[in-house]
Design an enzyme around this catalytic site. Structure first.
Site: not given
Ligand code: IMP
Ligand code: MG
Length: 182
Positions: A105, A155, A167
């Site tokens: 993300d 999502v 999940r």
């Molecule tokens: P980041 O650090 O923003 O890249 O997010 C990392 C973590 O956030 C991922 O490994 C997911 O566990 C959670 N995450 C990010 N986007 C989503 C989403 O759309 N749905 C569910 N979990 C998300």
């Protein structure tokens, strides 16, 4: 009976499409690593589903390890704060490490993790992510294998949760606003 279907807004990626992509990724990984044994590192909890399926499409000897890092809790935005809750069992020195992620993300979690893992001197360190949200990575990341680029929407399913639920959905979908806590 308690069912999830009424919470689902739209299915972004049906199960068959996910599996077909994982077959492709598995074949690519099998070619790239040839006869080198791989250590698959999964980031709990989200990655456990993709890891289980992807691993069965990699036709090479491999071992598994898992790490748990702090995530959003019940919120849907990245805090940028990453904490290791469970560390790996393997010593990574000299190993070919492939990190398996469910979704990238902001990229903050992964960036932190890669820096941390690289310091342990693996022979190689690459990433396989099933999903990448387009246009919102706050940091530059070199992702060797990416399944799908998806729009910037929250999502669930196929390992991904909202407040620890959904999940086990075999597909990836968005939720109706009512599912977020009404
Ligand atoms: P980041 O650090 O923003 O890249 O997010 C990392 C973590 O956030 C991922 O490994 C997911 O566990 C959670 N995450 C990010 N986007 C989503 C989403 O759309 N749905 C569910 N979990 C998300
Ligand atoms: Mg996660």
């Amino acid at each position: 009976m308690l069912v999830y279907e009424p919470d689902i807004e739209k299915v972004l990626l049906p199960s068959e499409q996910i599996q077909a992509k994982l077959v492709e990724m598995g074949e690519q990984i099998t070619r790239d690593y040839a006869d080198r044994p791989i250590l698959l590192v999964g980031v709990l909890k989200g990655a456990f589903v993709v890891m289980a399926d992807l691993a069965r499409y990699i036709r090479l000897p491999l071992e598994f390890d898992f790490m748990a890092v702090s995530s959003y809790g019940a919120a849907t935005k990245s805090s940028g704060v990453v904490r290791i809750l469970k560390d790996l069992d393997h010593d990574l020195e000299g190993l070919d490490v492939l990190v398996v992620e469910d979704i990238v993300d902001s990229g903050l979690t992964l960036k932190y993790l890669l820096k941390n893992l690289a310091a342990r001197k693996p022979a190689s360190l690459e990433v396989a992510a099933l999903l990448r949200k387009v246009g919102i990575q706050q940091v530059k990341l070199d992702l060797r294998y990416v399944g799908f680029d998806i729009p910037n929407e929250f999502v669930v399913g196929y390992g991904l949760d909202f407040a620890e639920k959904y999940r086990n959905l075999p597909y990836i979908a968005t939720l109706k606003p009512s599912a977020y806590g009404g």
